[in-house]
Motif scaffolding. Structure first.
Motif, PDB file in Angstrom:
ATOM      1  N   MET A   1      22.154  -2.745 -17.770  1.00 17.97           N
ATOM      2  CA  MET A   1      23.177  -2.783 -16.726  1.00 17.97           C
ATOM      3  C   MET A   1      22.596  -2.238 -15.431  1.00 17.97           C
ATOM      4  SD  MET A   1      26.941  -0.945 -16.673  1.00 17.97           S
ATOM      5  CE  MET A   1      26.255   0.714 -16.536  1.00 17.97           C
ATOM      6  N   THR A   2      22.746  -2.984 -14.339  1.00 17.06           N
ATOM      7  CA  THR A   2      22.295  -2.531 -13.018  1.00 17.06           C
ATOM      8  C   THR A   2      23.446  -2.617 -12.037  1.00 17.06           C
ATOM      9  OG1 THR A   2      21.500  -4.772 -12.531  1.00 17.06           O
ATOM     10  CG2 THR A   2      19.892  -3.192 -13.372  1.00 17.06           C
ATOM     11  N   VAL A   3      23.419  -1.755 -11.018  1.00 26.10           N
ATOM     12  CA  VAL A   3      24.501  -1.652 -10.051  1.00 26.10           C
ATOM     13  C   VAL A   3      24.015  -2.148  -8.686  1.00 26.10           C
ATOM     14  CG1 VAL A   3      26.099  -0.078  -8.910  1.00 26.10           C
ATOM     15  CG2 VAL A   3      25.484   0.304 -11.297  1.00 26.10           C
ATOM     16  N   HIS A   4      24.871  -2.925  -8.007  1.00 26.34           N
ATOM     17  CA  HIS A   4      24.534  -3.487  -6.695  1.00 26.34           C
ATOM     18  C   HIS A   4      25.654  -3.189  -5.712  1.00 26.34           C
ATOM     19  CE1 HIS A   4      21.268  -5.984  -8.475  1.00 26.34           C
ATOM     20  NE2 HIS A   4      22.071  -5.945  -9.532  1.00 26.34           N
ATOM     21  N   SER A   5      25.294  -2.884  -4.460  1.00 24.01           N
ATOM     22  CA  SER A   5      26.294  -2.619  -3.428  1.00 24.01           C
ATOM     23  C   SER A   5      26.578  -3.847  -2.581  1.00 24.01           C
ATOM     24  CB  SER A   5      25.843  -1.457  -2.530  1.00 24.01           C
ATOM     25  OG  SER A   5      24.592  -1.751  -1.928  1.00 24.01           O
ATOM     26  N   SER A   6      25.767  -4.885  -2.718  1.00 18.36           N
ATOM     27  CA  SER A   6      26.007  -6.149  -2.007  1.00 18.36           C
ATOM     28  C   SER A   6      25.730  -7.281  -2.984  1.00 18.36           C
ATOM     29  CB  SER A   6      25.103  -6.270  -0.779  1.00 18.36           C
ATOM     30  OG  SER A   6      25.350  -7.483  -0.093  1.00 18.36           O
ATOM     31  N   ALA A   7      26.762  -8.066  -3.281  1.00 19.83           N
ATOM     32  CA  ALA A   7      26.671  -9.012  -4.393  1.00 19.83           C
ATOM     33  C   ALA A   7      26.272 -10.430  -3.988  1.00 19.83           C
ATOM     34  CB  ALA A   7      28.012  -9.062  -5.127  1.00 19.83           C
ATOM     35  N   ALA A   8      26.317 -10.752  -2.697  1.00 20.41           N
ATOM     36  CA  ALA A   8      26.197 -12.147  -2.271  1.00 20.41           C
ATOM     37  C   ALA A   8      24.907 -12.815  -2.734  1.00 20.41           C
ATOM     38  CB  ALA A   8      26.330 -12.239  -0.755  1.00 20.41           C
ATOM     39  N   ASP A   9      23.759 -12.235  -2.415  1.00 27.26           N
ATOM     40  CA  ASP A   9      22.490 -12.880  -2.744  1.00 27.26           C
ATOM     41  C   ASP A   9      22.335 -13.069  -4.239  1.00 27.26           C
ATOM     42  OD1 ASP A   9      21.879 -12.999  -0.072  1.00 27.26           O
ATOM     43  OD2 ASP A   9      20.569 -11.231  -0.086  1.00 27.26           O
ATOM     44  N   LEU A  10      22.686 -12.043  -4.982  1.00 23.87           N
ATOM     45  CA  LEU A  10      22.566 -12.100  -6.437  1.00 23.87           C
ATOM     46  C   LEU A  10      23.456 -13.199  -7.016  1.00 23.87           C
ATOM     47  CD1 LEU A  10      21.233 -10.559  -8.832  1.00 23.87           C
ATOM     48  CD2 LEU A  10      23.316  -9.191  -8.950  1.00 23.87           C
ATOM     49  N   LEU A  11      24.705 -13.257  -6.552  1.00 23.09           N
ATOM     50  CA  LEU A  11      25.650 -14.238  -7.088  1.00 23.09           C
ATOM     51  C   LEU A  11      25.257 -15.658  -6.719  1.00 23.09           C
ATOM     52  CD1 LEU A  11      28.263 -15.071  -8.460  1.00 23.09           C
ATOM     53  CD2 LEU A  11      29.469 -14.552  -6.321  1.00 23.09           C
ATOM     54  N   PHE A  12      24.958 -15.910  -5.453  1.00 23.52           N
ATOM     55  CA  PHE A  12      24.674 -17.286  -5.042  1.00 23.52           C
ATOM     56  C   PHE A  12      23.354 -17.791  -5.614  1.00 23.52           C
ATOM     57  CE2 PHE A  12      27.883 -16.281  -1.784  1.00 23.52           C
ATOM     58  CZ  PHE A  12      28.723 -17.358  -2.011  1.00 23.52           C
ATOM     59  N   THR A  13      22.392 -16.903  -5.813  1.00 25.58           N
ATOM     60  CA  THR A  13      21.151 -17.317  -6.476  1.00 25.58           C
ATOM     61  C   THR A  13      21.442 -17.754  -7.910  1.00 25.58           C
ATOM     62  OG1 THR A  13      19.784 -15.848  -5.127  1.00 25.58           O
ATOM     63  CG2 THR A  13      18.876 -16.559  -7.235  1.00 25.58           C
ATOM     64  N   ALA A  14      22.263 -16.982  -8.614  1.00 24.67           N
ATOM     65  CA  ALA A  14      22.617 -17.335  -9.995  1.00 24.67           C
ATOM     66  C   ALA A  14      23.367 -18.655 -10.049  1.00 24.67           C
ATOM     67  CB  ALA A  14      23.457 -16.216 -10.612  1.00 24.67           C
TER      68      ALA A  14
END
Length: 322
Positions: A1-14
């Motif tokens: 489990m990892t924590v992110h403070s900005s989700a946009a790049d991670l989500l759109f890449t996936a």
């Protein structure tokens, strides 16, 4: 489990590299994010499902875009309305999962300059199926959304008054007028109404711009976007301001600790709602609980739901000094 403070790049890449079906859950959705999602979904070989909440006040106040929902429908995304949805979760295939506080909005995902303070947790792949099953169970109890339902939602939202924006940060608040008072009373007919107590002396300046209040750890408060709240000083005692809630409660004891300088306060009052001013007289005026027709003991749990007559009595009394 990892924590992110900005989700946009991670989500759109996936999403662009999707190796399986896409399942998104978010009560709020802005047009800009909907268009980015639609551009990916349109060429995707996988099924897409969005679980959201068709809420007219959220549409009227800009948190949920009917146009954005329509764009997603147009590229084949299935949309389901779940009436009490509050979760934010984004799943892609069997290996990617992201859950946290961020809605599908620019400020939530971190794509705008006015970015919220959000946390998103990247799930281990083994945790994804369990979250997917829960979301699919909720979707199974929801209602499918089509263009007819979106038209009805848009019409309902158009009939609602829009939230009054807060003054820009760092600028002086504009003194309330008689027209402001009448608009507030008109809005109150279709809103949930509350009195919210706080300890300490009245501080009207704190409520003249976008602000916040916190609630007890005993249970997540039931405040919702567009609710109207009388601010009540327990020590004065009396009501001296009216604010409107502009987001749902977030469990954020660290924020409360940072703002108050007290870890004890953060642990005791961890649920945070942001507010915008609706009526804060220039000169301090106090309306007692007795004037409103209820006992101050009714605020022992921190807040109390009000009738329209109780709320209107307070507004009229505060407005006498304008």
């Amino acid at each position: 489990m990892t924590v992110h403070s900005s989700a946009a790049d991670l989500l759109f890449t996936a999403l662009r590299d999707a190796g399986g079906d896409v399942l998104l859950a978010s009560p709020y959705l802005t047009r800009d994010i909907a268009r980015r999602l639609a551009a990916i979904a349109e060429t995707s070989a996988h099924d897409w499902l969005l679980v959201t909440r068709l809420d007219a006040p959220a549409v009227a106040n800009g948190y949920l875009s009917v146009e954005g929902l329509g764009v997603l429908l147009g590229v084949g995304v299935r949309i389901v309305d779940c009436a009490r949805l509050h979760a934010k979760a984004y799943l892609v295939g069997d290996g990617f999962g992201l859950v946290g506080s961020a809605n599908l909005t620019g400020s939530g995902l971190g794509t705008t300059t006015a970015t919220n303070l959000e946390l998103s947790v990247r799930l281990d792949p083994a945790e994804v199926p369990g979250v997917r099953n829960k979301l699919l169970a909720w979707a199974g109890g929801g209602k499918n959304v089509d263009s007819v339902r979106l038209e009805a939602l848009a019409a309902e939202a158009a009939a609602l008054p829009k939230a009054k924006p807060a003054p820009p940060t760092g600028t002086a608040a504009v003194a309330p007028t008689t027209a402001d008072v009448e608009q507030l009373l008109a809005d109150a007919r279709d809103r949930r109404l509350w009195a919210k107590g706080h300890y300490g002396d009245p501080h009207p300046d704190e409520w003249r711009a976008e602000s916040w209040f916190s609630s007890s750890k005993k249970a997540r408060p039931t405040f919702a976007v567009s609710d109207l709240v009388l601010v009540y000083s327990v020590d004065a005692p009396g009501v001296y301001a009216v604010v409107e809630i502009i987001d749902e409660a977030v469990h954020d004891p660290e924020f409360v600790t940072a703002q108050t300088g007290s870890e004890e306060e953060g642990e005791r009052w961890p649920y945070v709602n942001r507010t915008t001013p609706r009526l804060v007289p220039d000169d301090l005026a106090l309306v007692t609980a007795e004037q409103l027709g209820f006992s101050g003991r009714g605020l022992q749990n921190g807040h109390k739901k009000l009738s329209l007559s109780e709320f209107a009595a307070a507004v009229r009394a505060l407005a006498d000094g304008l």
